[in-house]
Design a protein around this motif. Sequence first.
Motif, PDB file in Angstrom:
ATOM      1  N   ILE A 175       0.863  -1.179   0.000  1.00  0.00           N
ATOM      2  CA  ILE A 175       0.000   0.000   0.000  1.00  0.00           C
ATOM      3  C   ILE A 175       0.895   1.222   0.000  1.00  0.00           C
ATOM      4  O   ILE A 175       1.622   1.460   0.945  1.00  0.00           O
ATOM      5  N   ARG A 176       0.873   1.995  -1.086  1.00  0.00           N
ATOM      6  CA  ARG A 176       1.742   3.147  -1.209  1.00  0.00           C
ATOM      7  C   ARG A 176       0.924   4.423  -1.288  1.00  0.00           C
ATOM      8  O   ARG A 176      -0.204   4.418  -1.752  1.00  0.00           O
ATOM      9  N   LEU A 177       1.563   5.507  -0.900  1.00  0.00           N
ATOM     10  CA  LEU A 177       0.852   6.779  -0.796  1.00  0.00           C
ATOM     11  C   LEU A 177       1.476   7.791  -1.759  1.00  0.00           C
ATOM     12  O   LEU A 177       2.691   7.879  -1.862  1.00  0.00           O
ATOM     13  N   ILE A 178       0.641   8.547  -2.447  1.00  0.00           N
ATOM     14  CA  ILE A 178       1.128   9.657  -3.267  1.00  0.00           C
ATOM     15  C   ILE A 178       0.708  10.932  -2.564  1.00  0.00           C
ATOM     16  O   ILE A 178      -0.468  11.140  -2.293  1.00  0.00           O
ATOM     17  N   PHE A 179       1.664  11.792  -2.292  1.00  0.00           N
ATOM     18  CA  PHE A 179       1.372  12.954  -1.470  1.00  0.00           C
ATOM     19  C   PHE A 179       0.718  14.064  -2.265  1.00  0.00           C
ATOM     20  O   PHE A 179       0.729  14.086  -3.484  1.00  0.00           O
ATOM     21  N   GLN A 180       0.217  15.043  -1.516  1.00  0.00           N
ATOM     22  CA  GLN A 180      -0.478  16.134  -2.176  1.00  0.00           C
ATOM     23  C   GLN A 180       0.486  17.071  -2.875  1.00  0.00           C
ATOM     24  O   GLN A 180       0.313  17.413  -4.025  1.00  0.00           O
ATOM     25  N   ASP A 181       1.538  17.494  -2.170  1.00  0.00           N
ATOM     26  CA  ASP A 181       2.457  18.443  -2.750  1.00  0.00           C
ATOM     27  C   ASP A 181       3.700  17.682  -3.199  1.00  0.00           C
ATOM     28  O   ASP A 181       4.509  17.271  -2.383  1.00  0.00           O
ATOM     29  N   TYR A 238      18.511  16.812  -9.693  1.00  0.00           N
ATOM     30  CA  TYR A 238      18.022  17.130  -8.357  1.00  0.00           C
ATOM     31  C   TYR A 238      16.572  17.593  -8.445  1.00  0.00           C
ATOM     32  O   TYR A 238      16.154  18.068  -9.490  1.00  0.00           O
ATOM     33  N   PRO A 239      15.816  17.497  -7.370  1.00  0.00           N
ATOM     34  CA  PRO A 239      14.377  17.807  -7.460  1.00  0.00           C
ATOM     35  C   PRO A 239      14.062  19.235  -7.878  1.00  0.00           C
ATOM     36  O   PRO A 239      13.019  19.486  -8.446  1.00  0.00           O
ATOM     37  N   HIS A 240      14.966  20.189  -7.612  1.00  0.00           N
ATOM     38  CA  HIS A 240      14.593  21.556  -7.938  1.00  0.00           C
ATOM     39  C   HIS A 240      14.580  21.814  -9.430  1.00  0.00           C
ATOM     40  O   HIS A 240      14.114  22.851  -9.891  1.00  0.00           O
ATOM     41  N   MET A 241      15.097  20.877 -10.218  1.00  0.00           N
ATOM     42  CA  MET A 241      15.128  21.069 -11.654  1.00  0.00           C
ATOM     43  C   MET A 241      13.794  20.766 -12.312  1.00  0.00           C
ATOM     44  O   MET A 241      13.626  21.028 -13.484  1.00  0.00           O
ATOM     45  N   PHE A 242      12.892  20.150 -11.581  1.00  0.00           N
ATOM     46  CA  PHE A 242      11.681  19.662 -12.223  1.00  0.00           C
ATOM     47  C   PHE A 242      10.524  20.604 -12.000  1.00  0.00           C
ATOM     48  O   PHE A 242      10.407  21.249 -10.971  1.00  0.00           O
ATOM     49  N   SER A 243       9.638  20.632 -12.993  1.00  0.00           N
ATOM     50  CA  SER A 243       8.429  21.423 -12.852  1.00  0.00           C
ATOM     51  C   SER A 243       7.427  20.631 -12.009  1.00  0.00           C
ATOM     52  O   SER A 243       7.657  19.488 -11.653  1.00  0.00           O
ATOM     53  N   GLY A 244       6.296  21.269 -11.724  1.00  0.00           N
ATOM     54  CA  GLY A 244       5.312  20.627 -10.850  1.00  0.00           C
ATOM     55  C   GLY A 244       4.805  19.315 -11.393  1.00  0.00           C
ATOM     56  O   GLY A 244       4.690  18.319 -10.680  1.00  0.00           O
ATOM     57  N   GLY A 245       4.503  19.298 -12.708  1.00  0.00           N
ATOM     58  CA  GLY A 245       3.973  18.073 -13.297  1.00  0.00           C
ATOM     59  C   GLY A 245       4.979  16.946 -13.273  1.00  0.00           C
ATOM     60  O   GLY A 245       4.664  15.794 -12.991  1.00  0.00           O
ATOM     61  N   GLN A 246       6.241  17.274 -13.572  1.00  0.00           N
ATOM     62  CA  GLN A 246       7.255  16.236 -13.555  1.00  0.00           C
ATOM     63  C   GLN A 246       7.482  15.729 -12.138  1.00  0.00           C
ATOM     64  O   GLN A 246       7.714  14.543 -11.925  1.00  0.00           O
ATOM     65  N   ALA A 247       7.423  16.625 -11.171  1.00  0.00           N
ATOM     66  CA  ALA A 247       7.590  16.179  -9.782  1.00  0.00           C
ATOM     67  C   ALA A 247       6.481  15.228  -9.399  1.00  0.00           C
ATOM     68  O   ALA A 247       6.705  14.232  -8.697  1.00  0.00           O
ATOM     69  N   GLN A 248       5.284  15.495  -9.893  1.00  0.00           N
ATOM     70  CA  GLN A 248       4.170  14.590  -9.596  1.00  0.00           C
ATOM     71  C   GLN A 248       4.407  13.227 -10.231  1.00  0.00           C
ATOM     72  O   GLN A 248       4.133  12.192  -9.645  1.00  0.00           O
ATOM     73  N   ARG A 249       4.987  13.217 -11.427  1.00  0.00           N
ATOM     74  CA  ARG A 249       5.289  11.934 -12.060  1.00  0.00           C
ATOM     75  C   ARG A 249       6.343  11.166 -11.277  1.00  0.00           C
ATOM     76  O   ARG A 249       6.286   9.936 -11.167  1.00  0.00           O
ATOM     77  N   ILE A 250       7.336  11.889 -10.760  1.00  0.00           N
ATOM     78  CA  ILE A 250       8.363  11.204  -9.965  1.00  0.00           C
ATOM     79  C   ILE A 250       7.734  10.620  -8.719  1.00  0.00           C
ATOM     80  O   ILE A 250       8.083   9.517  -8.279  1.00  0.00           O
ATOM     81  N   SER A 251       6.795  11.354  -8.140  1.00  0.00           N
ATOM     82  CA  SER A 251       6.068  10.852  -6.977  1.00  0.00           C
ATOM     83  C   SER A 251       5.370   9.554  -7.319  1.00  0.00           C
ATOM     84  O   SER A 251       5.390   8.585  -6.555  1.00  0.00           O
ATOM     85  N   ILE A 252       4.734   9.511  -8.487  1.00  0.00           N
ATOM     86  CA  ILE A 252       4.037   8.297  -8.912  1.00  0.00           C
ATOM     87  C   ILE A 252       5.050   7.183  -9.126  1.00  0.00           C
ATOM     88  O   ILE A 252       4.821   6.031  -8.744  1.00  0.00           O
ATOM     89  N   ALA A 253       6.188   7.505  -9.721  1.00  0.00           N
ATOM     90  CA  ALA A 253       7.202   6.478  -9.946  1.00  0.00           C
ATOM     91  C   ALA A 253       7.677   5.901  -8.630  1.00  0.00           C
ATOM     92  O   ALA A 253       7.861   4.696  -8.489  1.00  0.00           O
ATOM     93  N   ARG A 254       7.865   6.779  -7.636  1.00  0.00           N
ATOM     94  CA  ARG A 254       8.323   6.274  -6.351  1.00  0.00           C
ATOM     95  C   ARG A 254       7.271   5.398  -5.704  1.00  0.00           C
ATOM     96  O   ARG A 254       7.581   4.432  -5.030  1.00  0.00           O
ATOM     97  N   ALA A 255       6.007   5.744  -5.924  1.00  0.00           N
ATOM     98  CA  ALA A 255       4.952   4.912  -5.333  1.00  0.00           C
ATOM     99  C   ALA A 255       4.879   3.553  -6.004  1.00  0.00           C
ATOM    100  O   ALA A 255       4.585   2.553  -5.369  1.00  0.00           O
ATOM    101  N   LEU A 256       5.175   3.513  -7.299  1.00  0.00           N
ATOM    102  CA  LEU A 256       4.980   2.269  -8.022  1.00  0.00           C
ATOM    103  C   LEU A 256       6.212   1.398  -8.114  1.00  0.00           C
ATOM    104  O   LEU A 256       6.157   0.309  -8.652  1.00  0.00           O
ATOM    105  N   ILE A 257       7.341   1.893  -7.593  1.00  0.00           N
ATOM    106  CA  ILE A 257       8.577   1.165  -7.859  1.00  0.00           C
ATOM    107  C   ILE A 257       8.626  -0.152  -7.103  1.00  0.00           C
ATOM    108  O   ILE A 257       9.367  -1.051  -7.469  1.00  0.00           O
ATOM    109  N   LEU A 258       7.835  -0.275  -6.038  1.00  0.00           N
ATOM    110  CA  LEU A 258       7.860  -1.525  -5.307  1.00  0.00           C
ATOM    111  C   LEU A 258       6.751  -2.465  -5.759  1.00  0.00           C
ATOM    112  O   LEU A 258       6.458  -3.432  -5.060  1.00  0.00           O
ATOM    113  N   ASP A 259       6.103  -2.159  -6.884  1.00  0.00           N
ATOM    114  CA  ASP A 259       5.018  -2.999  -7.419  1.00  0.00           C
ATOM    115  C   ASP A 259       3.933  -3.245  -6.393  1.00  0.00           C
ATOM    116  O   ASP A 259       3.684  -4.378  -6.008  1.00  0.00           O
ATOM    117  N   PRO A 260       3.302  -2.190  -5.922  1.00  0.00           N
ATOM    118  CA  PRO A 260       2.287  -2.405  -4.906  1.00  0.00           C
ATOM    119  C   PRO A 260       0.973  -2.868  -5.516  1.00  0.00           C
ATOM    120  O   PRO A 260       0.817  -2.898  -6.731  1.00  0.00           O
TER     121      PRO A 260
END
Lengths: 256, 333, 297
Positions: A90-96, A147-169
């Motif tokens: 069970i993985r969580l994607i944060f708001q910000d 580094y995270p400061h290089m990414f725009s908001g949408g890309q940061a959200q995608r990275i968040s999704i990638a981190r949530a899905l990397i463990l195949d939840p």
Amino acid sequence: MSTEFIKVNKLTKCYKDKAHWFKKGKDVTIGPVSFTLNKGETIAIVGEAGSGKSTIARLLAAAEDPDSGTLTHKGIDVDWNDTSFFCKNIRLIFQDAQKSLNPTIKIGQQLEQPLIFNTDLDEEQRQDKIHASLRMVGLLPEHAEYYPHMFSGGQAQRISIARALILDPEVVIIDESLAPLDPSLRAQVINLLIELQQQQQLTYILISHQISLIKYLSDRIIIMDNGQIVEQGSITEVFANPSHNKTKKLLNSLNM
Amino acid sequence: MRLLDIRNLNIELVTNDSRIKAVESANFSMKMAEVSGLIGESGSGKSLVAKALVGMLNNRWQVTADRLHFMGQDLNRMSDVKRRKVISDNISMIYQEPRSCLDPTTNIFSQLEESLPDYEFSGWFGVRKELRVKKCIRLLHKVGIKEHQKVFNSYPHMLSEGICQKIMIAMAIAKEPKLLIADEPTTALESSTSLQVIKLLRSLNQLKDMGVIFITHDLFSITSWADSINVMYCGQLIESGLTKNIINSPKHPYTKALFDSEPDFNSQDVNNKQKLYALKGTIPTLQHLPIGCRLGPRCPNAQKACVKMPEQQKVKGQYFRCHYPLTQNWKKA
Amino acid sequence: MVKFRFFSSPNNSSPLRQLWRLFQRNHFALVASWVFIFMILMAILGPLLAPYSPYMQQADMLLVPPSWDVNGYIQSPFGTDALGRDILSRILAGISYSFGLAIVAVALALSLGLLIGTLAGFSKGIRASFLNHILDIALTMPSLLIAIVIVAILGPGIANSFWAVVLAMLPQFIHHIRTEVADLLDKDFVIAYRLDGANNWQVFRFALVPNMIENIVIFSTMAISAAVLDIVVLGFIGIGAQSPEPELGTMIADSLGVFYLSPWTVMLPGITLFLCILSTNIVGDGLRHALKERRLQ
């Protein structure tokens, strides 16, 4: 084919809060809350602020411990202290999205850390998995060096999704993550989430207050008020015959 | 007499290295007591236009316009003092996160009292205070807050965002302005409270003849009650016109994409989990704007002529900037 | 200063490197950092480079002026003091006593503060209150006063004044670090680490330390300048290092009597002390400005 595979039973959590006007009094109790999740479906939890929907999300993701209640996975009761079960399933994607990334570490390393903490893959397998995850959300493997400061908001959200899905939840909790995005970005992220759900049979728990989004994305809906579930059921049933006042009020905001 | 008449508004940011054009040749006009929607995503410059109108931008920003008329008065040619007086008497603004816009160290009553105009009250010392209290109570009742005594004594952190937004609106209408600029007022609120706020703004517009500029990035909240809509992208006003015209036949591909990416506009089916139509790519940053039409790299209809900046054209009361506008009538299903 | 930027592309440097680059743009701070590093080198290598022993008295060369004066000798570049000891050697040893010991004291207080402050920041409940406030009482008093009291209990001497300075600075470090840790633990990315399955040590290593380190460095530079002043003042009023130990404060106090005859015996240690403290302060200030600028970017 949907099969019931997670059952939440009588979850409660009590917050001892100072009394403020417009907050719900001295002790805020969430629950008892019970519902079931099926594989491959999206279930939405809706409610006003303070109704307890974010608390349920945090309890399910094991960010906090409940006071009582059980969680059954495929028939077996799960121990709330078993963090590895929660991390892997069970993985969580944060708001910000920007705030949920560590600003001092490259994102490749941040994606690698869940793998290091939870699995036994070796170096090369980890790198492969990271590249695969990045490609899955629409980024390039080279982005792992940024580094995270290089990414725009949408890309940061995608990275968040990638981190949530990397463990195949199996379950992904989306905690108001779509609210702060612009419409075009939101459309892209929604398309990505739909695609991933179809590919991997993920179950989404969508916590939001935007009714139009919920109507579009989810199969079942749970409406909460004051820490209790006041109505639950499939989308078509609830929207056709709302029985509780809160449901009617929420549906009214659709017709303006 | 038009309420607002702006022609060729340019807002530039002067940095050490270069001048960045944040808003480029925007033409904007409003009739009296009209509700005008300003739609745009982040980076489009919509908040900048509002702030430039009210005069809130600091020295690093340069605002130039051919015409900047408010109710017939030319704001460009006035002295600073006179312009500030005209703006403060007639224009009010409400902001996005109301709880952080209120002073956290004083209670609501003193903040409301500060926003009342001086000249309305006359009489002896004690009488004036009573009149002020009465006026504050009336303002709170007008925005829909019944328990005024409790609100008077509370501090902003005790109240919910919806109540704080209503208090902000109360403070904004204290001087009975002719124009209310609402800068994303409902983005931080939930759906039921944002519905209340929008109904309140609508009733104020109808009862008090107050023009409203509603800035948002959410189409859905504005298309049912706005008279005219202006769409901004990357600092340019790419389409503007009456609401029903734009909903029925948007001419610019970006406007159509905005409508298509909202889940509710396409069909009335429930749980239609098909993919939404989304423009590929992301919004360019201000330092890396594409030459020519700003939507060029992302537009599905882009062709060779799109490397030149399109001029503003007018068709049937709708202004738009596109070399290849959409011509068929796209009706809402 | 770069006036023309031909391409302003976003740079993929870590936040630490960005900080360093912004720091370098401030030329005052850059020169001050060179002086600071030079002083640290002198503190380490000084006693080896000194031409004479700092304690060696030469009865025939009392109060010799520095070598740039008409009556000075080149063998004693900075002259000699009232007992014939070479001032350059004494200053080199003195830098390592005053400045070097101050840095060691700050490093020690920092490590202890890190340990206690992190434990305090992680804990909740009664244990938290206990750890948080046990040393807060010491925050109400100026550190110099605390140092004087501790030396009065332990007795004079450079070793005791060292421990006094460490103990006087410890509460501030604990308080500062505890606030930092408590702030960071509420942030989203730390919660994300916990949800990824990190235990406390991993959270500390990956999430807390990289984000705390800049604030700690800035706070430490302020602490270094305060520590130097404490040691020197303790030596000056006679309860720190005792003569003949070559500590800068003691040297100044000893030579005050002959100030009108031979001002260099007071001014040269004074200028050295001034340079040490000024360079530390400017480096700390420069870092703080660079941090603020990076936040605005």
